[in-house]
Design a protein around this motif. Structure first.
Motif, PDB file in Angstrom:
ATOM      1  N   ARG A 175     -16.353  -9.746 -20.492  1.00 18.98           N
ATOM      2  CA  ARG A 175     -15.734  -8.488 -20.890  1.00 18.98           C
ATOM      3  C   ARG A 175     -16.701  -7.588 -21.658  1.00 18.98           C
ATOM      4  O   ARG A 175     -16.921  -6.430 -21.281  1.00 18.98           O
ATOM      5  CB  ARG A 175     -14.490  -8.760 -21.753  1.00 18.98           C
ATOM      6  N   LEU A 176     -17.273  -8.101 -22.719  1.00 19.99           N
ATOM      7  CA  LEU A 176     -18.146  -7.282 -23.542  1.00 19.99           C
ATOM      8  C   LEU A 176     -19.472  -7.027 -22.841  1.00 19.99           C
ATOM      9  O   LEU A 176     -20.020  -5.926 -22.907  1.00 19.99           O
ATOM     10  CB  LEU A 176     -18.369  -7.948 -24.901  1.00 19.99           C
ATOM     11  N   ALA A 179     -19.143  -4.287 -20.306  1.00 20.77           N
ATOM     12  CA  ALA A 179     -19.097  -2.985 -20.975  1.00 20.77           C
ATOM     13  C   ALA A 179     -20.479  -2.582 -21.480  1.00 20.77           C
ATOM     14  O   ALA A 179     -20.868  -1.410 -21.393  1.00 20.77           O
ATOM     15  CB  ALA A 179     -18.099  -3.035 -22.125  1.00 20.77           C
ATOM     16  N   ALA A 182     -22.601  -1.415 -18.607  1.00 20.91           N
ATOM     17  CA  ALA A 182     -22.185  -0.075 -18.205  1.00 20.91           C
ATOM     18  C   ALA A 182     -22.782   0.978 -19.127  1.00 20.91           C
ATOM     19  O   ALA A 182     -23.232   2.048 -18.664  1.00 20.91           O
ATOM     20  CB  ALA A 182     -20.663   0.020 -18.191  1.00 20.91           C
ATOM     21  N   GLU A 183     -22.816   0.708 -20.429  1.00 18.08           N
ATOM     22  CA  GLU A 183     -23.396   1.657 -21.369  1.00 18.08           C
ATOM     23  C   GLU A 183     -24.916   1.728 -21.215  1.00 18.08           C
ATOM     24  O   GLU A 183     -25.506   2.813 -21.289  1.00 18.08           O
ATOM     25  CB  GLU A 183     -23.034   1.272 -22.803  1.00 18.08           C
ATOM     26  N   HIS A 217     -14.841 -12.000 -28.167  1.00 21.50           N
ATOM     27  CA  HIS A 217     -15.760 -11.133 -27.438  1.00 21.50           C
ATOM     28  C   HIS A 217     -17.189 -11.537 -27.766  1.00 21.50           C
ATOM     29  O   HIS A 217     -17.517 -11.877 -28.915  1.00 21.50           O
ATOM     30  CB  HIS A 217     -15.535  -9.668 -27.825  1.00 21.50           C
ATOM     31  N   ARG A 247     -20.158   1.463 -28.713  1.00 27.14           N
ATOM     32  CA  ARG A 247     -19.410   2.041 -27.588  1.00 27.14           C
ATOM     33  C   ARG A 247     -18.928   0.944 -26.639  1.00 27.14           C
ATOM     34  O   ARG A 247     -17.805   0.997 -26.114  1.00 27.14           O
ATOM     35  CB  ARG A 247     -20.273   3.053 -26.839  1.00 27.14           C
ATOM     36  N   ALA A 248     -19.778  -0.052 -26.418  1.00 28.70           N
ATOM     37  CA  ALA A 248     -19.401  -1.143 -25.511  1.00 28.70           C
ATOM     38  C   ALA A 248     -18.220  -1.925 -26.069  1.00 28.70           C
ATOM     39  O   ALA A 248     -17.302  -2.294 -25.322  1.00 28.70           O
ATOM     40  CB  ALA A 248     -20.593  -2.066 -25.288  1.00 28.70           C
ATOM     41  N   ARG A 251     -15.057   0.044 -25.643  1.00 31.62           N
ATOM     42  CA  ARG A 251     -14.651  -0.018 -24.230  1.00 31.62           C
ATOM     43  C   ARG A 251     -14.012  -1.360 -23.916  1.00 31.62           C
ATOM     44  O   ARG A 251     -12.962  -1.422 -23.270  1.00 31.62           O
ATOM     45  CB  ARG A 251     -15.881   0.205 -23.342  1.00 31.62           C
ATOM     46  N   ALA A 252     -14.639  -2.451 -24.376  1.00 33.71           N
ATOM     47  CA  ALA A 252     -14.099  -3.780 -24.081  1.00 33.71           C
ATOM     48  C   ALA A 252     -12.746  -3.995 -24.725  1.00 33.71           C
ATOM     49  O   ALA A 252     -11.839  -4.555 -24.116  1.00 33.71           O
ATOM     50  CB  ALA A 252     -15.095  -4.849 -24.522  1.00 33.71           C
ATOM     51  N   THR A 254     -10.576  -1.681 -25.576  1.00 35.44           N
ATOM     52  CA  THR A 254      -9.599  -0.811 -24.926  1.00 35.44           C
ATOM     53  C   THR A 254      -9.153  -1.398 -23.598  1.00 35.44           C
ATOM     54  O   THR A 254      -7.964  -1.445 -23.288  1.00 35.44           O
ATOM     55  CB  THR A 254     -10.203   0.585 -24.705  1.00 35.44           C
ATOM     56  N   GLU A 255     -10.125  -1.892 -22.834  1.00 37.45           N
ATOM     57  CA  GLU A 255      -9.785  -2.470 -21.525  1.00 37.45           C
ATOM     58  C   GLU A 255      -8.974  -3.742 -21.690  1.00 37.45           C
ATOM     59  O   GLU A 255      -8.063  -4.001 -20.920  1.00 37.45           O
ATOM     60  CB  GLU A 255     -11.073  -2.725 -20.729  1.00 37.45           C
TER      61      GLU A 255
END
Length: 259
Positions: A175-176, A179, A182-183, A217, A247-248, A251-252, A254-255
């Motif tokens: 998960r983390l 993210a 992606a960042e 995480h 930010r990651a 995002r993690a 939130t998802e």
């Protein structure tokens, strides 16, 4: 806090992270083979003995994230805290072309002493920190673990490694790391490795033990060690990575909340 096996900085910092550095130093305690593994100084300064630059980066990153940092204070060649207790590479006898003389004939009694005095206290302290909720999360929740390592640009007899940064993760919980990847994709000047230069799944390692087993995480960052040789380089990378990690994590989280 300082112990023979570990150091903790910023234990009371409220941030949502726990920064770990398993291979922080090349120190050999004096009760281990008289304080020397029998290797020349040049070998003890190589990646086989510790992760060069990782400690300075970890400390700077912990400060930037306002989060605690735990680091080992013994060489990975004495005993490797990033291996399970039953892993055959827990105490290395040969690493990247170098024979470790003090480990060649070590018996179980010697391994057990290193486990009890170094390995187990480090992991007990790491788990205590990981289990302490972060007050900066609302509601207060478990910290995310970011493990900091460094890798050599080239192993002996192998081709050069092109990556600047590697993100390692297990298929059991990406998960983390997903993210974070992606960042990092927005950092177009960097060559990013996804589970490079190693696979991120190693049963019994630190992430497996303190994150995967508890649903925390987690991610593991590998920096090429020629990029973090100096304190200014370490500080610059910490300043660059801290907002990306923040930010990651957002995002993690939130998802995860939408699952």
């Amino acid at each position: 806090m300082q112990h023979e096996a570990f150091r903790i900085e910023g234990e009371d910092r409220p941030g949502p992270w726990l920064v770990t550095c398993d291979h922080a130093t090349n120190r050999v305690p004096d009760w281990v083979a008289g304080g020397s593994l029998g290797l020349p100084a040049a070998d003890m300064a190589r990646h086989i003995a510790f992760d060069p630059g990782a400690l300075g980066l970890s400390r700077a990153l912990g400060a930037a994230l306002d989060s605690p940092v735990i680091s080992s204070d013994f060489s990975r060649l004495v005993i490797d805290p990033n291996r399970g207790e039953d892993d055959p590479t827990l105490v290395m006898r040969l690493y990247d072309g170098s024979v470790i003389p003090a480990n060649r004939h070590i018996g179980q009694d010697g391994i057990t002493e290193r486990l009890n005095r170094l390995y187990r206290p480090y992991h007990a302290a790491l788990e205590q920190l990981a289990a302490t909720p972060s007050s900066s999360l609302s509601p207060a929740g478990p910290r995310a673990i970011v493990a900091i390592h460094s890798f050599t640009p080239c192993l002996r007899g192998r081709p050069p490694r092109p990556w600047h940064v590697g993100v390692l993760h297990s298929h059991l919980d990406s998960r983390l790391s997903a993210a974070l990847l992606a960042e990092l994709a927005f950092e177009t000047d960097l060559c990013i490795g996804d589970n490079e230069p190693y696979s991120g799944h190693l049963p019994g390692d630190s992430i497996d033990r303190h994150a995967l087993d508890h649903g925390r995480h987690n991610t593991l960052i590998e920096l090429r060690n020629d990029l973090i040789e100096t304190q200014p380089q370490q500080a610059a990378w910490a300043a660059r990575l801290a907002p990306i990690l923040s930010r990651a994590l957002t995002r993690a989280l939130t998802e995860t909340s939408h699952v």
